[in-house]
Write a protein that holds these residues in place. Structure first.
Motif, PDB file in Angstrom:
ATOM      1  N   GLN A  92       0.826  -1.196   0.000  1.00  0.00           N
ATOM      2  CA  GLN A  92       0.000   0.000   0.000  1.00  0.00           C
ATOM      3  C   GLN A  92       0.863   1.250   0.000  1.00  0.00           C
ATOM      4  O   GLN A  92       1.919   1.286   0.603  1.00  0.00           O
ATOM      5  N   ILE A  93       0.376   2.285  -0.654  1.00  0.00           N
ATOM      6  CA  ILE A  93       1.066   3.563  -0.672  1.00  0.00           C
ATOM      7  C   ILE A  93       0.547   4.459   0.447  1.00  0.00           C
ATOM      8  O   ILE A  93       1.308   5.112   1.113  1.00  0.00           O
ATOM      9  N   ALA A  94      -0.761   4.479   0.650  1.00  0.00           N
ATOM     10  CA  ALA A  94      -1.359   5.362   1.644  1.00  0.00           C
ATOM     11  C   ALA A  94      -1.987   4.558   2.775  1.00  0.00           C
ATOM     12  O   ALA A  94      -2.603   3.519   2.552  1.00  0.00           O
ATOM     13  N   HIS A  95      -1.785   5.064   3.999  1.00  0.00           N
ATOM     14  CA  HIS A  95      -2.343   4.425   5.189  1.00  0.00           C
ATOM     15  C   HIS A  95      -3.129   5.488   5.950  1.00  0.00           C
ATOM     16  O   HIS A  95      -2.567   6.512   6.344  1.00  0.00           O
ATOM     17  N   TYR A  96      -4.423   5.235   6.157  1.00  0.00           N
ATOM     18  CA  TYR A  96      -5.294   6.177   6.865  1.00  0.00           C
ATOM     19  C   TYR A  96      -5.850   5.524   8.122  1.00  0.00           C
ATOM     20  O   TYR A  96      -6.357   4.393   8.066  1.00  0.00           O
ATOM     21  N   ASN A  97      -5.756   6.244   9.250  1.00  0.00           N
ATOM     22  CA  ASN A  97      -6.372   5.802  10.500  1.00  0.00           C
ATOM     23  C   ASN A  97      -6.005   4.372  10.876  1.00  0.00           C
ATOM     24  O   ASN A  97      -6.835   3.600  11.346  1.00  0.00           O
ATOM     25  N   LYS A  98      -4.752   4.011  10.668  1.00  0.00           N
ATOM     26  CA  LYS A  98      -4.313   2.651  10.976  1.00  0.00           C
ATOM     27  C   LYS A  98      -3.536   2.619  12.275  1.00  0.00           C
ATOM     28  O   LYS A  98      -2.891   3.584  12.661  1.00  0.00           O
ATOM     29  N   ARG A  99      -3.575   1.469  12.911  1.00  0.00           N
ATOM     30  CA  ARG A  99      -2.789   1.233  14.116  1.00  0.00           C
ATOM     31  C   ARG A  99      -1.835   0.080  13.816  1.00  0.00           C
ATOM     32  O   ARG A  99      -2.274  -1.035  13.520  1.00  0.00           O
ATOM     33  N   PHE A 100      -0.547   0.378  13.870  1.00  0.00           N
ATOM     34  CA  PHE A 100       0.482  -0.632  13.654  1.00  0.00           C
ATOM     35  C   PHE A 100       1.038  -1.016  15.025  1.00  0.00           C
ATOM     36  O   PHE A 100       1.542  -0.163  15.739  1.00  0.00           O
ATOM     37  N   GLU A 101       0.951  -2.288  15.397  1.00  0.00           N
ATOM     38  CA  GLU A 101       1.430  -2.730  16.702  1.00  0.00           C
ATOM     39  C   GLU A 101       2.528  -3.757  16.561  1.00  0.00           C
ATOM     40  O   GLU A 101       2.460  -4.654  15.714  1.00  0.00           O
ATOM     41  N   TYR A 154      10.723  -3.177  12.004  1.00  0.00           N
ATOM     42  CA  TYR A 154      10.967  -2.753  10.628  1.00  0.00           C
ATOM     43  C   TYR A 154      12.267  -1.985  10.573  1.00  0.00           C
ATOM     44  O   TYR A 154      12.287  -0.807  10.241  1.00  0.00           O
ATOM     45  N   GLU A 155      13.363  -2.644  10.914  1.00  0.00           N
ATOM     46  CA  GLU A 155      14.655  -1.969  11.001  1.00  0.00           C
ATOM     47  C   GLU A 155      15.344  -1.862   9.641  1.00  0.00           C
ATOM     48  O   GLU A 155      15.270  -2.771   8.821  1.00  0.00           O
ATOM     49  N   ASP A 156      16.025  -0.715   9.455  1.00  0.00           N
ATOM     50  CA  ASP A 156      16.902  -0.491   8.302  1.00  0.00           C
ATOM     51  C   ASP A 156      16.227  -0.689   6.947  1.00  0.00           C
ATOM     52  O   ASP A 156      16.858  -1.112   5.989  1.00  0.00           O
ATOM     53  N   LYS A 157      14.943  -0.394   6.863  1.00  0.00           N
ATOM     54  CA  LYS A 157      14.231  -0.482   5.583  1.00  0.00           C
ATOM     55  C   LYS A 157      14.305   0.857   4.861  1.00  0.00           C
ATOM     56  O   LYS A 157      14.528   1.896   5.459  1.00  0.00           O
ATOM     57  N   HIS A 158      14.074   0.836   3.565  1.00  0.00           N
ATOM     58  CA  HIS A 158      14.001   2.045   2.746  1.00  0.00           C
ATOM     59  C   HIS A 158      12.566   2.127   2.235  1.00  0.00           C
ATOM     60  O   HIS A 158      12.161   1.350   1.376  1.00  0.00           O
ATOM     61  N   LEU A 159      11.791   3.052   2.797  1.00  0.00           N
ATOM     62  CA  LEU A 159      10.390   3.204   2.412  1.00  0.00           C
ATOM     63  C   LEU A 159      10.235   4.436   1.529  1.00  0.00           C
ATOM     64  O   LEU A 159      10.662   5.526   1.897  1.00  0.00           O
ATOM     65  N   VAL A 160       9.606   4.249   0.373  1.00  0.00           N
ATOM     66  CA  VAL A 160       9.484   5.319  -0.605  1.00  0.00           C
ATOM     67  C   VAL A 160       8.006   5.592  -0.887  1.00  0.00           C
ATOM     68  O   VAL A 160       7.203   4.670  -1.032  1.00  0.00           O
ATOM     69  N   SER A 220       6.638  -0.511  18.687  1.00  0.00           N
ATOM     70  CA  SER A 220       7.264  -0.941  17.441  1.00  0.00           C
ATOM     71  C   SER A 220       8.722  -0.512  17.379  1.00  0.00           C
ATOM     72  O   SER A 220       9.136   0.425  18.053  1.00  0.00           O
ATOM     73  N   THR A 221       9.494  -1.208  16.564  1.00  0.00           N
ATOM     74  CA  THR A 221      10.895  -0.873  16.334  1.00  0.00           C
ATOM     75  C   THR A 221      11.044  -0.528  14.861  1.00  0.00           C
ATOM     76  O   THR A 221      10.821  -1.374  13.994  1.00  0.00           O
ATOM     77  N   ILE A 222      11.418   0.740  14.605  1.00  0.00           N
ATOM     78  CA  ILE A 222      11.568   1.221  13.232  1.00  0.00           C
ATOM     79  C   ILE A 222      12.937   1.879  13.106  1.00  0.00           C
ATOM     80  O   ILE A 222      13.107   2.859  12.406  1.00  0.00           O
ATOM     81  N   LYS A 223      13.918   1.345  13.805  1.00  0.00           N
ATOM     82  CA  LYS A 223      15.254   1.941  13.849  1.00  0.00           C
ATOM     83  C   LYS A 223      15.932   1.926  12.482  1.00  0.00           C
ATOM     84  O   LYS A 223      15.844   0.955  11.745  1.00  0.00           O
ATOM     85  N   GLY A 224      16.622   3.016  12.187  1.00  0.00           N
ATOM     86  CA  GLY A 224      17.486   3.068  11.023  1.00  0.00           C
ATOM     87  C   GLY A 224      16.791   3.108   9.671  1.00  0.00           C
ATOM     88  O   GLY A 224      17.446   3.007   8.638  1.00  0.00           O
ATOM     89  N   CYS A 225      15.488   3.264   9.645  1.00  0.00           N
ATOM     90  CA  CYS A 225      14.768   3.297   8.361  1.00  0.00           C
ATOM     91  C   CYS A 225      15.013   4.624   7.640  1.00  0.00           C
ATOM     92  O   CYS A 225      15.185   5.666   8.265  1.00  0.00           O
ATOM     93  N   LEU A 226      15.015   4.570   6.318  1.00  0.00           N
ATOM     94  CA  LEU A 226      15.068   5.769   5.492  1.00  0.00           C
ATOM     95  C   LEU A 226      13.682   5.970   4.897  1.00  0.00           C
ATOM     96  O   LEU A 226      13.158   5.090   4.207  1.00  0.00           O
ATOM     97  N   PHE A 227      13.086   7.125   5.216  1.00  0.00           N
ATOM     98  CA  PHE A 227      11.791   7.489   4.650  1.00  0.00           C
ATOM     99  C   PHE A 227      12.035   8.497   3.542  1.00  0.00           C
ATOM    100  O   PHE A 227      12.483   9.604   3.796  1.00  0.00           O
ATOM    101  N   GLU A 228      11.737   8.114   2.317  1.00  0.00           N
ATOM    102  CA  GLU A 228      11.975   8.974   1.157  1.00  0.00           C
ATOM    103  C   GLU A 228      10.654   9.321   0.495  1.00  0.00           C
ATOM    104  O   GLU A 228       9.848   8.433   0.184  1.00  0.00           O
ATOM    105  N   ASP A 229      10.420  10.632   0.301  1.00  0.00           N
ATOM    106  CA  ASP A 229       9.199  11.117  -0.328  1.00  0.00           C
ATOM    107  C   ASP A 229       7.960  10.591   0.414  1.00  0.00           C
ATOM    108  O   ASP A 229       7.009  10.121  -0.190  1.00  0.00           O
ATOM    109  N   SER A 276       7.750   3.287  21.227  1.00  0.00           N
ATOM    110  CA  SER A 276       8.433   2.746  20.061  1.00  0.00           C
ATOM    111  C   SER A 276       9.868   3.251  19.999  1.00  0.00           C
ATOM    112  O   SER A 276      10.213   4.256  20.602  1.00  0.00           O
ATOM    113  N   ASP A 277      10.705   2.538  19.235  1.00  0.00           N
ATOM    114  CA  ASP A 277      12.088   2.941  19.013  1.00  0.00           C
ATOM    115  C   ASP A 277      12.235   3.349  17.553  1.00  0.00           C
ATOM    116  O   ASP A 277      12.145   2.511  16.652  1.00  0.00           O
ATOM    117  N   ILE A 278      12.436   4.664  17.335  1.00  0.00           N
ATOM    118  CA  ILE A 278      12.619   5.172  15.974  1.00  0.00           C
ATOM    119  C   ILE A 278      14.021   5.769  15.808  1.00  0.00           C
ATOM    120  O   ILE A 278      14.254   6.591  14.935  1.00  0.00           O
TER     121      ILE A 278
END
Length: 195
Positions: A8-17, A21-27, A39-48, A59-61
């Protein structure tokens, strides 16, 4: 995130538990009114990407990175957000943190008017060149943090600790400080206070 969420590209009103998701590249992801819990989202690159009215709780970001990413009304509650270069996020930018660790990060040059950092640990953080007018820093530990050419007018430093702010190198008119921490202003004058 499940495989279907990854597509999915867009997430509305969602709860992520409990996502890891470490060291991912999300575009090109859009998160609107979403909550990330335990949640653990350490080291991720969020692009655009866009985070609009989102909450990270327990959470750990730490060490996340931004490229062409918007952050609007982001809330951190009981989070670890260490080593983040927040200045890489696009403007406008707004964040509120409560009971979170923001140490070893940089907000250099950001417009953080009315920012709230409540009961946080913000050690060795760079707030140089920021507009932090009307900010609320109640109970936050600023040991080793840098305030240089920072607009702190009308900011609330009640119960804040360990800040070193040079009144000549920052705008502090109308800011609220509390003893004994406010004695740190005398350090910039090069004088010693003895009993």
């Amino acid at each position: 995130m499940s495989n279907s969420d990854e597509q999915q590209i867009a997430h509305y009103n969602k709860r992520f538990e409990n996502i890891n998701y470490e060291d991912k590249h999300l575009v090109s992801r859009y998160f609107d009114n979403c909550t990330f819990y335990k949640s653990t989202i350490k080291g991720c690159l969020f692009e655009d990407c866009t985070f609009n009215n989102c909450v990270f709780e327990e959470s750990d970001i730490s060490l996340i990175k931004f490229k062409d990413t918007f952050i609007n009304n982001l809330s951190l509650v009981n989070c670890k957000a260490i080593g983040i270069l927040w200045y890489d996020a696009l403007n406008p930018f707004s964040i509120i943190a409560k009971n979170s660790i923001l140490s070893y990060s940089s907000f250099f040059g950001k417009n953080l008017k009315k920012i709230k950092l409540i009961n946080c640990t913000a050690r060795e953080v760079d707030f140089s060149e920021c507009n932090m007018g009307n900010a609320d820093f109640s109970g936050t530990d600023f040991m080793g943090s840098t305030f240089s050419n920072t607009d702190l007018r009308l900011a609330n430093f009640k119960e804040a600790l360990n800040y070193q702010i040079d009144p000549a190198g920052n705008k502090i008119k109308g800011a609220i400080f509390q003893l004994p921490a406010a004695i740190s202003f005398l350090d910039s004058l090069g004088i010693k206070i003895v009993d």
